[in-house]
Motif scaffolding. Structure first.
Motif, PDB file in Angstrom:
ATOM      1  N   VAL A  39      -4.215   4.948  -8.482  1.00  0.00           N
ATOM      2  CA  VAL A  39      -3.522   3.694  -8.762  1.00  0.00           C
ATOM      3  C   VAL A  39      -4.438   2.897  -9.691  1.00  0.00           C
ATOM      4  CG1 VAL A  39      -2.670   1.536  -7.786  1.00  0.00           C
ATOM      5  CG2 VAL A  39      -2.346   3.688  -6.539  1.00  0.00           C
ATOM      6  N   ILE A  40      -3.923   2.526 -10.843  1.00  0.00           N
ATOM      7  CA  ILE A  40      -4.702   1.741 -11.796  1.00  0.00           C
ATOM      8  C   ILE A  40      -4.662   0.277 -11.350  1.00  0.00           C
ATOM      9  CG2 ILE A  40      -4.988   1.031 -14.213  1.00  0.00           C
ATOM     10  CD1 ILE A  40      -5.415   4.053 -13.735  1.00  0.00           C
ATOM     11  N   ALA A  50      -9.654   2.051 -11.017  1.00  0.00           N
ATOM     12  CA  ALA A  50      -8.590   2.728 -10.287  1.00  0.00           C
ATOM     13  C   ALA A  50      -8.981   2.839  -8.816  1.00  0.00           C
ATOM     14  CB  ALA A  50      -8.355   4.120 -10.880  1.00  0.00           C
ATOM     15  N   GLU A  51      -8.013   3.250  -8.020  1.00  0.00           N
ATOM     16  CA  GLU A  51      -8.267   3.460  -6.600  1.00  0.00           C
ATOM     17  C   GLU A  51      -7.541   4.710  -6.150  1.00  0.00           C
ATOM     18  OE1 GLU A  51      -7.814   1.029  -2.399  1.00  0.00           O
ATOM     19  OE2 GLU A  51      -7.693  -0.075  -4.293  1.00  0.00           O
ATOM     20  N   GLU A  87     -11.165   4.752  -2.191  1.00  0.00           N
ATOM     21  CA  GLU A  87     -12.371   4.683  -3.016  1.00  0.00           C
ATOM     22  C   GLU A  87     -12.035   3.983  -4.329  1.00  0.00           C
ATOM     23  OE1 GLU A  87     -15.898   7.800  -3.896  1.00  0.00           O
ATOM     24  OE2 GLU A  87     -13.905   8.536  -4.388  1.00  0.00           O
ATOM     25  N   LEU A  88     -12.908   3.081  -4.761  1.00  0.00           N
ATOM     26  CA  LEU A  88     -12.754   2.429  -6.049  1.00  0.00           C
ATOM     27  C   LEU A  88     -13.406   3.327  -7.099  1.00  0.00           C
ATOM     28  CD1 LEU A  88     -11.653  -0.361  -7.096  1.00  0.00           C
ATOM     29  CD2 LEU A  88     -14.056  -1.013  -7.286  1.00  0.00           C
ATOM     30  N   VAL A  89     -12.669   3.618  -8.157  1.00  0.00           N
ATOM     31  CA  VAL A  89     -13.167   4.506  -9.201  1.00  0.00           C
ATOM     32  C   VAL A  89     -13.206   3.723 -10.507  1.00  0.00           C
ATOM     33  CG1 VAL A  89     -12.861   6.706 -10.392  1.00  0.00           C
ATOM     34  CG2 VAL A  89     -12.131   6.475  -8.002  1.00  0.00           C
ATOM     35  N   PRO A 128     -16.173   2.055  -1.051  1.00  0.00           N
ATOM     36  CA  PRO A 128     -17.125   2.905  -1.763  1.00  0.00           C
ATOM     37  C   PRO A 128     -16.720   2.980  -3.232  1.00  0.00           C
ATOM     38  CG  PRO A 128     -15.794   4.207  -0.217  1.00  0.00           C
ATOM     39  CD  PRO A 128     -15.408   2.771  -0.047  1.00  0.00           C
ATOM     40  N   VAL A 129     -17.718   3.079  -4.110  1.00  0.00           N
ATOM     41  CA  VAL A 129     -17.464   3.083  -5.555  1.00  0.00           C
ATOM     42  C   VAL A 129     -17.964   4.387  -6.149  1.00  0.00           C
ATOM     43  CG1 VAL A 129     -17.957   1.923  -7.749  1.00  0.00           C
ATOM     44  CG2 VAL A 129     -17.695   0.570  -5.664  1.00  0.00           C
TER      45      VAL A 129
END
Length: 121
Positions: free
Chosen positions: A25-26, A42-43, A47-49, A92-93
């Protein structure tokens, strides 16, 4: 808009579409904190990406990911810290790089997961 800016914008559009097709998901595109910017946030799976996008016409000047050096990494990490604080997130990233090569879509896409870790200061 200059040709290289248009290429970069097209690359970011393709990178976002690629991530969405993979179930991400952006959350934000081109999120700014002062003069610093995160290309894509994104997620997925809790997790946050944070994704740095690099688009190149060809490999004449090296691999696109080689343009993400220590200074750029520090800026991305600083911006990510600001992002987490602004939105009150405790996730978490992960830091990824997506490279795109070609003159126009469809680009050759490479997704480098866990491309770097935050530096220790």
């Amino acid at each position: 808009m200059a040709g290289h800016n248009e290429l970069g914008k097209n690359g970011e559009n393709q990178a976002a579409a690629y991530l969405e097709a993979q179930g991400y998901v952006i959350r934000h595109r081109n999120w700014r904190s002062g003069k610093k910017e995160l290309d894509l946030v994104a997620e997925k799976d809790g997790e946050l990406v944070v994704v740095e996008v690099k688009t190149r016409q060809n490999l004449n000047y090296g691999l696109p990911q080689e343009a993400v050096g220590e200074r750029k990494i520090r800026r991305i990490v600083d911006s990510t810290d600001a992002y987490l604080r602004k939105f009150g997130l405790d996730l978490p990233v992960r830091f990824d790089i997506i490279t795109l090569t070609g003159n126009e879509a469809p680009f050759h896409i490479e997704h480098i997961r866990d491309a770097f870790l935050p530096p220790v200061w």
